[in-house]
Design an enzyme around this catalytic site. Sequence first.
Site, PDB file in Angstrom:
ATOM      1  N   ASN A   9      40.771  30.373  51.444  1.00  0.00           N
ATOM      2  CA  ASN A   9      40.415  31.786  51.619  1.00  0.00           C
ATOM      3  C   ASN A   9      40.181  32.000  53.112  1.00  0.00           C
ATOM      4  O   ASN A   9      39.151  31.595  53.641  1.00  0.00           O
ATOM      5  CB  ASN A   9      39.134  32.100  50.824  1.00  0.00           C
ATOM      6  CG  ASN A   9      38.619  33.498  51.114  1.00  0.00           C
ATOM      7  OD1 ASN A   9      39.335  34.334  51.651  1.00  0.00           O
ATOM      8  ND2 ASN A   9      37.355  33.747  50.774  1.00  0.00           N
ATOM      9  N   LYS A  11      39.567  34.635  54.658  1.00  0.00           N
ATOM     10  CA  LYS A  11      38.682  35.770  54.961  1.00  0.00           C
ATOM     11  C   LYS A  11      39.345  36.645  56.040  1.00  0.00           C
ATOM     12  O   LYS A  11      40.562  36.778  56.047  1.00  0.00           O
ATOM     13  CB  LYS A  11      37.301  35.284  55.389  1.00  0.00           C
ATOM     14  CG  LYS A  11      36.729  34.236  54.432  1.00  0.00           C
ATOM     15  CD  LYS A  11      35.271  34.059  54.605  1.00  0.00           C
ATOM     16  CE  LYS A  11      34.808  32.855  53.804  1.00  0.00           C
ATOM     17  NZ  LYS A  11      33.432  32.959  53.392  1.00  0.00           N
ATOM     18  N   HIS A  95      34.984  38.119  44.830  1.00  0.00           N
ATOM     19  CA  HIS A  95      34.294  37.231  45.781  1.00  0.00           C
ATOM     20  C   HIS A  95      32.921  37.827  46.090  1.00  0.00           C
ATOM     21  O   HIS A  95      32.776  39.054  46.155  1.00  0.00           O
ATOM     22  CB  HIS A  95      35.132  37.105  47.053  1.00  0.00           C
ATOM     23  CG  HIS A  95      34.655  36.023  47.966  1.00  0.00           C
ATOM     24  ND1 HIS A  95      33.556  36.174  48.769  1.00  0.00           N
ATOM     25  CD2 HIS A  95      35.108  34.767  48.185  1.00  0.00           C
ATOM     26  CE1 HIS A  95      33.361  35.047  49.461  1.00  0.00           C
ATOM     27  NE2 HIS A  95      34.291  34.183  49.116  1.00  0.00           N
ATOM     28  N   GLU A  97      31.383  38.181  48.733  1.00  0.00           N
ATOM     29  CA  GLU A  97      31.359  39.068  49.901  1.00  0.00           C
ATOM     30  C   GLU A  97      31.833  40.467  49.508  1.00  0.00           C
ATOM     31  O   GLU A  97      31.365  41.465  50.055  1.00  0.00           O
ATOM     32  CB  GLU A  97      32.225  38.466  51.030  1.00  0.00           C
ATOM     33  CG  GLU A  97      31.508  37.283  51.676  1.00  0.00           C
ATOM     34  CD  GLU A  97      32.412  36.282  52.360  1.00  0.00           C
ATOM     35  OE1 GLU A  97      33.590  36.565  52.601  1.00  0.00           O
ATOM     36  OE2 GLU A  97      31.905  35.172  52.644  1.00  0.00           O
ATOM     37  N   GLU A 167      31.170  29.944  42.666  1.00  0.00           N
ATOM     38  CA  GLU A 167      30.777  29.958  44.068  1.00  0.00           C
ATOM     39  C   GLU A 167      29.322  30.392  44.191  1.00  0.00           C
ATOM     40  O   GLU A 167      29.038  31.602  44.231  1.00  0.00           O
ATOM     41  CB  GLU A 167      31.661  30.930  44.851  1.00  0.00           C
ATOM     42  CG  GLU A 167      33.112  30.550  44.896  1.00  0.00           C
ATOM     43  CD  GLU A 167      33.760  31.000  46.193  1.00  0.00           C
ATOM     44  OE1 GLU A 167      34.316  30.156  46.891  1.00  0.00           O
ATOM     45  OE2 GLU A 167      33.666  32.187  46.527  1.00  0.00           O
ATOM     46  N   GLY A 173      29.695  29.603  53.229  1.00  0.00           N
ATOM     47  CA  GLY A 173      29.627  29.758  54.677  1.00  0.00           C
ATOM     48  C   GLY A 173      28.304  29.322  55.284  1.00  0.00           C
ATOM     49  O   GLY A 173      28.013  29.636  56.437  1.00  0.00           O
ATOM     50  N   SER A 212      31.099  25.861  50.998  1.00  0.00           N
ATOM     51  CA  SER A 212      30.979  24.804  52.010  1.00  0.00           C
ATOM     52  C   SER A 212      31.618  23.482  51.589  1.00  0.00           C
ATOM     53  O   SER A 212      31.072  22.418  51.868  1.00  0.00           O
ATOM     54  CB  SER A 212      29.509  24.617  52.402  1.00  0.00           C
ATOM     55  OG  SER A 212      28.993  25.815  52.953  1.00  0.00           O
TER      56      SER A 212
HETATM   57  C1  PEP Z   1      34.696  31.205  50.324  1.00  0.00           C
HETATM   58  O1  PEP Z   1      34.890  32.024  51.206  1.00  0.00           O
HETATM   59  O2  PEP Z   1      35.099  31.424  49.170  1.00  0.00           O
HETATM   60  C2  PEP Z   1      33.993  29.969  50.658  1.00  0.00           C
HETATM   61  C3  PEP Z   1      33.751  29.116  49.710  1.00  0.00           C
HETATM   62  O3  PEP Z   1      33.644  29.811  51.975  1.00  0.00           O
HETATM   63  P1  PEP Z   1      33.104  28.450  52.662  1.00  0.00           P
HETATM   64  O4  PEP Z   1      34.009  27.326  52.196  1.00  0.00           O
HETATM   65  O5  PEP Z   1      33.224  28.698  54.119  1.00  0.00           O
HETATM   66  O6  PEP Z   1      31.711  28.249  52.196  1.00  0.00           O
END
Ligand code: PEP
Length: 252
Positions: A9, A11, A95, A97, A167, A173, A212
């Site tokens: 992803n 972003k 997601h 976000e 998630e 992040g 992460s």
């Molecule tokens: C994501 O954006 O779905 C995500 C898991 O980000 P990160 O791996 O940076 O935590």
Amino acid sequence: MRRKLVVGNWKMYGRLASNRVLLEGILTGVRELHGADYAVCVPYPYLAQAQSLLQGSNVAWGAQNVNQHEEGAFTGAVAPGMLTDFGCSYVIIGHSERRGLFHESNEIVDAKFIATLKAGMKPVFCVGETLAERESGITEQVVATQLKSVLSYAGVQALSNAVIAYEPVWAIGTGRTATPDQAQAVHAYIRGCVAQHDSQIAQSLCILYGGSVKANNAAELFAMPDIDGGLIGGASLVADDFLAICRAGVRT
Ligand code: PEP
């Protein structure tokens, strides 16, 4: 036996020149990997670039959002058919976000899920709890509500063409990853919820972990019985890091 899947992803990161370097780096490394599936979900303006660089390879591509309508006066929105015009296979739906920053309710997320399926793409449907929710002991409740909402809207059969991504919001992040045991517990719970509707669909359902995931923790996460790969944010922006995670998907 479920195949592992690793989805990047990006972003809101990338530029034409750096994307090319990243995608060519990924392609070089992924070419020799077999037995798992890979995809990158890029910003809309770079779908044409992803399509031209990735078609014919073992890396699929997709988008990070879609509008639930087929067309219309929705300034700034992108319809599902516009994504299929550029060969998208996946769309990230719900997601955290988007749920948080863009106020997407379960109803909106569910409509986007259906619209994605209807257009012939696979939704990567995200669920997960905030830190406050985990600390209050309501992780399962939160995830169950998100799941129940899409199940009642789309029906369990829809999940045979979808991917779920667990998630935890507190791990996205932040550099703070769920332990393999914490993630496994929620993945098993999700599979159990789906099994109450249809045990075969539950058994074949691909459930990704996201939050992460890095080169140094992917293998132990992906080794858990109900973790079928990862949704990767930050680490998908560096070819060597993403490739190391892809290799972890193959090894387990
Ligand atoms: C994501 O954006 O779905 C995500 C898991 O980000 P990160 O791996 O940076 O935590």
